[in-house]
Motif scaffolding. Structure first.
Motif, PDB file in Angstrom:
ATOM      1  N   ILE A  86       1.056  -1.243  -0.001  1.00 22.79           N
ATOM      2  CA  ILE A  86      -0.040   0.097   0.210  1.00 22.79           C
ATOM      3  C   ILE A  86       1.010   1.227   0.002  1.00 22.79           C
ATOM      4  CG2 ILE A  86      -1.605   1.408   1.237  1.00 22.79           C
ATOM      5  CD1 ILE A  86      -2.739  -1.134   2.390  1.00 22.79           C
ATOM      6  N   GLY A 119       1.460   3.709  -3.267  1.00 19.69           N
ATOM      7  CA  GLY A 119       0.763   4.936  -2.857  1.00 19.69           C
ATOM      8  C   GLY A 119      -0.660   4.799  -2.992  1.00 19.69           C
ATOM      9  N   LEU A 120      -1.251   3.746  -2.540  1.00 18.32           N
ATOM     10  CA  LEU A 120      -2.651   3.485  -2.554  1.00 18.32           C
ATOM     11  C   LEU A 120      -3.472   3.989  -1.626  1.00 18.32           C
ATOM     12  CD1 LEU A 120      -2.220  -0.365  -3.421  1.00 18.32           C
ATOM     13  CD2 LEU A 120      -2.435   1.460  -5.174  1.00 18.32           C
ATOM     14  N   ASP A 121      -4.786   4.465  -1.768  1.00 13.19           N
ATOM     15  CA  ASP A 121      -5.363   5.166  -0.754  1.00 13.19           C
ATOM     16  C   ASP A 121      -6.179   4.150  -0.049  1.00 13.19           C
ATOM     17  OD1 ASP A 121      -6.382   7.195   0.714  1.00 13.19           O
ATOM     18  OD2 ASP A 121      -8.044   7.662  -0.420  1.00 13.19           O
ATOM     19  N   ILE A 122      -5.514   3.343   0.605  1.00  9.75           N
ATOM     20  CA  ILE A 122      -6.412   2.122   1.558  1.00  9.75           C
ATOM     21  C   ILE A 122      -5.794   2.255   2.947  1.00  9.75           C
ATOM     22  CG2 ILE A 122      -6.727  -0.230   1.682  1.00  9.75           C
ATOM     23  CD1 ILE A 122      -6.097  -0.112  -1.466  1.00  9.75           C
ATOM     24  N   ASP A 123      -6.811   2.130   3.796  1.00 10.98           N
ATOM     25  CA  ASP A 123      -6.328   1.968   5.225  1.00 10.98           C
ATOM     26  C   ASP A 123      -6.208   0.588   5.693  1.00 10.98           C
ATOM     27  OD1 ASP A 123      -6.075   1.849   7.945  1.00 10.98           O
ATOM     28  OD2 ASP A 123      -7.761   3.297   8.337  1.00 10.98           O
ATOM     29  N   ARG A 134      -9.200  -4.934  -1.753  1.00  7.34           N
ATOM     30  CA  ARG A 134      -8.865  -3.598  -2.197  1.00  7.34           C
ATOM     31  C   ARG A 134      -7.437  -3.281  -2.923  1.00  7.34           C
ATOM     32  NH1 ARG A 134     -11.459   0.360   0.837  1.00  7.34           N
ATOM     33  NH2 ARG A 134     -10.685   1.622  -0.884  1.00  7.34           N
ATOM     34  N   ALA A 142      -7.213  -2.225  -6.686  1.00  4.43           N
ATOM     35  CA  ALA A 142      -6.396  -0.953  -6.834  1.00  4.43           C
ATOM     36  C   ALA A 142      -5.100  -1.090  -7.858  1.00  4.43           C
ATOM     37  CB  ALA A 142      -5.887  -0.267  -5.738  1.00  4.43           C
ATOM     38  N   LYS A 167      -4.568   0.171 -11.446  1.00  5.05           N
ATOM     39  CA  LYS A 167      -3.534   1.024 -11.941  1.00  5.05           C
ATOM     40  C   LYS A 167      -2.528   0.527 -12.930  1.00  5.05           C
ATOM     41  CE  LYS A 167       0.329   3.233  -9.456  1.00  5.05           C
ATOM     42  NZ  LYS A 167       1.060   3.277  -7.848  1.00  5.05           N
TER      43      LYS A 167
END
Length: 162
Positions: free
Chosen positions: A116, A120-124, A144, A148, A152
């Motif tokens: 992640i 640079g993935l926007d995942i918590d 997720r 993603a 990408k």
């Protein structure tokens, strides 16, 4: 029905390319779809087996119906196979990371967190669940991340088949 001197034509319409039988001490070989002239008594015995033997008039119709049914079954199986392949592609955990194809299906939470960050993935990683998803957080994070990275970099499995 062709009757000549106590004979009658019979056509084998079964599944095998050639049917071999013995009747009255005589061996008969029936290629599928071809009429054979037989003694009327033997012909009548064989015609009792409606799904296997028929008169030439009925045989053509029955063979075409059976061929259409077989073609429909083959088309349905092919359609199912393609749908399964598509589903396998959609559910593939192979992703592209740093230009290499990696399988993330068995990676632990710490490795997933590293992916992640590096991508640079926007995942918590601690709250990755999507609406309606009831899986554990690691499985949800894996899903997720897969989605993603497929967005990408594309799905590497679908690129192999093309």
């Amino acid at each position: 029905m062709a009757k000549n001197n106590g004979t009658q034509n019979v056509v084998y319409i079964g599944d095998k390319p050639v049917k071999k039988i013995v009747r009255g001490g005589t061996k008969y070989r029936f290629p599928r779809g071809e009429a054979l002239e037989l003694d009327e008594q033997v012909a009548l015995e064989l015609l009792e087996h409606e799904g296997v033997f028929a008169t030439p008039e009925r045989a053509e119709k029955l063979i075409s119906i059976r061929d259409e049914e077989e073609a429909a079954i083959k088309a349905k199986l092919e359609s199912q196979r393609k749908a399964e392949e598509e589903e396998d592609l959609t559910n593939s955990y192979n992703v592209v990371i740093d230009g290499e194809v990696k399988d993330i299906s068995k990676l632990p939470k710490a490795k997933l967190a590293t992916i992640i960050a590096s991508e640079g993935l926007d995942i918590d990683i601690n709250k990755p669940e999507m609406k309606g998803e009831e899986k554990g957080t690691v499985e949800a994070a894996r899903n997720r991340i897969r989605e993603a990275l497929h967005e990408k970099h594309g799905n590497p499995d679908s690129e192999k088949g093309e």
